[in-house]
Design an enzyme around this catalytic site. Structure first.
Site, mmCIF file in Angstrom:
data_model
loop_
_atom_site.group_PDB
_atom_site.id
_atom_site.type_symbol
_atom_site.label_atom_id
_atom_site.label_comp_id
_atom_site.label_asym_id
_atom_site.label_seq_id
_atom_site.Cartn_x
_atom_site.Cartn_y
_atom_site.Cartn_z
ATOM 1 N N TYR A 80 0.839 -1.206 0.000
ATOM 2 C CA TYR A 80 0.000 0.000 0.000
ATOM 3 C C TYR A 80 0.873 1.255 0.000
ATOM 4 O O TYR A 80 0.573 2.237 -0.666
ATOM 5 C CB TYR A 80 -0.930 0.005 1.227
ATOM 6 C CG TYR A 80 -1.958 1.107 1.132
ATOM 7 C CD1 TYR A 80 -3.191 0.886 0.533
ATOM 8 C CD2 TYR A 80 -1.670 2.402 1.601
ATOM 9 C CE1 TYR A 80 -4.112 1.892 0.393
ATOM 10 C CE2 TYR A 80 -2.594 3.425 1.467
ATOM 11 C CZ TYR A 80 -3.811 3.166 0.873
ATOM 12 O OH TYR A 80 -4.730 4.175 0.738
ATOM 13 N N PHE A 115 -7.846 21.994 -24.113
ATOM 14 C CA PHE A 115 -8.124 20.563 -24.210
ATOM 15 C C PHE A 115 -9.336 20.298 -23.315
ATOM 16 O O PHE A 115 -9.476 20.891 -22.251
ATOM 17 C CB PHE A 115 -6.942 19.675 -23.831
ATOM 18 C CG PHE A 115 -7.301 18.230 -24.062
ATOM 19 C CD1 PHE A 115 -7.422 17.741 -25.351
ATOM 20 C CD2 PHE A 115 -7.621 17.397 -23.001
ATOM 21 C CE1 PHE A 115 -7.856 16.434 -25.587
ATOM 22 C CE2 PHE A 115 -8.048 16.091 -23.234
ATOM 23 C CZ PHE A 115 -8.158 15.620 -24.530
ATOM 24 N N THR A 116 -10.186 19.374 -23.748
ATOM 25 C CA THR A 116 -11.493 19.160 -23.124
ATOM 26 C C THR A 116 -11.430 18.998 -21.592
ATOM 27 O O THR A 116 -12.030 19.781 -20.859
ATOM 28 C CB THR A 116 -12.155 17.924 -23.747
ATOM 29 O OG1 THR A 116 -11.237 16.825 -23.670
ATOM 30 C CG2 THR A 116 -12.492 18.169 -25.221
ATOM 31 N N ASP A 121 1.412 20.793 -20.230
ATOM 32 C CA ASP A 121 0.744 19.520 -20.436
ATOM 33 C C ASP A 121 1.742 18.727 -21.268
ATOM 34 O O ASP A 121 1.880 18.940 -22.478
ATOM 35 C CB ASP A 121 -0.587 19.702 -21.163
ATOM 36 C CG ASP A 121 -1.308 18.364 -21.349
ATOM 37 O OD1 ASP A 121 -0.602 17.324 -21.372
ATOM 38 O OD2 ASP A 121 -2.537 18.349 -21.487
ATOM 39 N N LYS A 130 -0.226 8.149 -23.394
ATOM 40 C CA LYS A 130 0.210 8.530 -24.743
ATOM 41 C C LYS A 130 1.720 8.264 -24.865
ATOM 42 O O LYS A 130 2.122 7.116 -24.945
ATOM 43 C CB LYS A 130 -0.137 10.001 -25.018
ATOM 44 C CG LYS A 130 -1.630 10.243 -25.290
ATOM 45 C CD LYS A 130 -2.456 10.357 -24.059
ATOM 46 C CE LYS A 130 -3.835 10.921 -24.290
ATOM 47 N NZ LYS A 130 -4.668 10.889 -23.074
ATOM 48 N N ARG A 167 -13.573 16.084 -33.661
ATOM 49 C CA ARG A 167 -12.916 17.132 -32.875
ATOM 50 C C ARG A 167 -13.369 18.464 -33.444
ATOM 51 O O ARG A 167 -12.656 19.154 -34.157
ATOM 52 C CB ARG A 167 -11.385 17.015 -32.925
ATOM 53 C CG ARG A 167 -10.818 15.778 -32.263
ATOM 54 C CD ARG A 167 -10.520 15.853 -30.773
ATOM 55 N NE ARG A 167 -11.610 15.684 -29.856
ATOM 56 C CZ ARG A 167 -11.460 15.235 -28.606
ATOM 57 N NH1 ARG A 167 -10.284 14.861 -28.150
ATOM 58 N NH2 ARG A 167 -12.480 15.163 -27.789
ATOM 59 N N PHE A 175 -19.040 15.126 -25.886
ATOM 60 C CA PHE A 175 -18.639 14.306 -27.028
ATOM 61 C C PHE A 175 -18.543 12.825 -26.685
ATOM 62 O O PHE A 175 -18.712 11.970 -27.550
ATOM 63 C CB PHE A 175 -17.290 14.799 -27.597
ATOM 64 C CG PHE A 175 -16.182 14.802 -26.579
ATOM 65 C CD1 PHE A 175 -16.026 15.865 -25.711
ATOM 66 C CD2 PHE A 175 -15.301 13.741 -26.479
ATOM 67 C CE1 PHE A 175 -15.018 15.868 -24.754
ATOM 68 C CE2 PHE A 175 -14.284 13.733 -25.533
ATOM 69 C CZ PHE A 175 -14.147 14.799 -24.671
#
Ligand code: PLI
Length: 459
Positions: A74, A126-127, A217, A260, A384, A451
């Site tokens: 943990y 970005f969303t 980001d 990514k 998009r 979306f």
């Protein structure tokens, strides 16, 4: 000596997963059941899945071996130490807060830095990033270069921040209303477009002089570094890892979706240099994610991400990754299909405005185009455009974004050149019959990030 003329993937395939082609009639039925939203299709009904590059990559044998080395304690897992070491070695940040994925890191960053009424300038929204800023009481302001809004502009760094726009925001509102700049590498919504090192440097200097932090980001930072190596003077001979380090040195921290560049199916992190901010983040992560040494990830997943981070900066890897996207883009350009240029790092973006000039934006042309491509071949892509942009948080009116795109996103190390050929053929066939495509109306709209779950009907 053998002289290599073109690139090839620096790996061979050890495990395969069968995929299936279906009939057009069956796919039409699937689309109707999914409300013409490719997010609502079942994976088993998809032939080639270009929905997203997020969490869809193939891990290496080295990463899978790492999965067996999970320390599932943990607290204080040794895999957490490996993750911190990898982030320090490759990105250069001092502190790491693991999160279940990128938006977990965005949530913590937004909650700890944004106060009611704050402004967060950034290079295109970005969303999830923008929504977390708004939920924390802030408002996103777009200060990206105008070139980003022109799908036909060949400008090599369409992800750059326009410093005049940024200065104007500061002059109008005061630096004390701006907790940080939200600076995305290889801007997703602009078509996977990079930021130049010069721009990273100028923005950081400007912000430092005003006491404004720069938060990257860094989700697709390695792809950005590859473009800097290709396109910016003075970087051609530098290793990708060195370029990545230099970009990060021009920031105060970063949110990262590990799904990514970092080559994992799940995971993310918030990276910071300031010990006080790190302490604040550790207090929030235990509320929303998990203990600060696992933050929503299993030990084995942290190990896979630590190894993926090191693999991601290998030159042959990133060259083949971006090379495959370029290959698909070139096929479509050669066929006369309108796409965003230059071709991006993770995806080819079809320009739905030029593809379907007979459809007004209110008829959701990009959504309709993604559906038409799926109906043709079972290739799954993503809207998009106006659906992704959502509504203005104050007026609740539809935002009409300048870019109305369909994204053909390439998972990392998953598909072959033949899959690219088949996908390009399908888009070309749809282009040849584009006049037959009709618009859609939205029949169900969720409150946030519509979306993902919105439903449509044919008009
Ligand atoms: O999907 P997450 O929560 O791991 O990461 C959110 C996220 C943050 N920043 C950027 C630039 C992203 O592209 C991103 C997620 N992108 C997705 C899911 C995509 O399909 O592009």
């Amino acid at each position: 000596m053998f002289t290599r003329r073109s690139w090839a993937e620096p790996f061979k395939i050890k495990v395969v997963e069968p995929i299936q082609m279906t009939t057009r009639g069956y796919r039409e039925q699937c689309l109707e059941e999914a409300g013409y939203n490719t997010f609502l299709l079942r994976s088993r009904d998809v032939y080639i899945d270009l929905l997203t590059d997020s969490g869809t990559g193939a891990m290496s044998d080295n990463q899978w071996a790492g999965m067996m080395m999970g320390d599932e304690a943990y607290a204080g897992s040794r895999n957490f130490d490996h993750l911190v070491e990898a982030v320090r070695d490759i990105y250069g940040y001092r502190y790491v807060v693991p999160t279940h994925q990128g938006r977990g890191a965005e949530h913590i960053l937004s909650q700890m830095m944004i106060e009611d009424g704050d402004l967060i300038p950034g290079n295109m929204y970005f969303t999830t990033t923008k929504l977390h800023q708004e939920l924390a009481g802030g408002a996103f302001i777009d200060v990206i270069t105008d070139q980003a809004f022109d799908p036909e502009s060949e400008y090599p760094f369409k992800g750059n921040i326009d410093l005049d726009k940024l200065r104007a925001v500061v002059d109008e509102n005061g630096a004390d209303r701006i907790p940080y700049i939200s600076f995305e590498a290889n801007v997703n919504m602009a078509g996977g477009q990079p930021v130049s090192m010069q721009n990273f440097r100028e923005v950081y200097r400007f912000c430092q002089s005003l006491g404004i932090k720069v938060m990257l980001d860094a989700t697709r930072l390695v792809e950005n570094a590859y473009f800097i190596k290709q396109r910016e003077d003075g970087y051609a001979d530098l290793p990708i890892a060195q370029i990545v380090r230099e970009i990060c040195s021009l920031s105060d921290g970063a949110t990262v979706s590990g799904k990514k560049d970092c080559l994992v199916n799940i995971g993310g992190f918030l990276a910071l240099n300031d010990p006080e901010l790190y302490e604040k983040a550790t207090h929030l992560v235990v509320i929303f994610e998990g203990l600060h040494t696992y933050g929503g990830m299993a030990g084995r997943d942290m190990e896979a991400m630590a190894r993926g981070i090191r693999e991601s900066v290998d030159y042959e890897h990133i060259r083949a990754r971006v090379g495959q996207v370029e290959y698909l883009g070139k096929k479509l350009l050669d066929a006369g299909v309108p796409i965003v240029v230059p071709v991006g790092g993770h995806a080819v973006y079809l320009d739905a405005r030029r593809f379907l000039p007979h459809l007004d934006q209110e008829l959701f042309p990009a959504q309709a185009l993604a559906a038409a491509i799926y109906a043709d071949s079972g290739v799954r892509t993503m809207e998009r455009g106006m659906v992704s942009a959502g509504r203005d948080p104050v007026t609740r009116k539809n935002i009409r974004p300048p870019l109305e795109l369909v994204r053909m996103t390439l998972p990392r190390r998953v598909y072959t050149q033949a899959h690219m050929d088949v996908s390009a053929e399908s888009v070309t066939a749809v282009y040849d019959e584009r006049n037959m495509i009709t618009g859609l109306k939205m029949v169900y709209e969720p409150q946030n990030l519509r979306f993902f779950q919105a439903r449509f009907a044919r008009i």
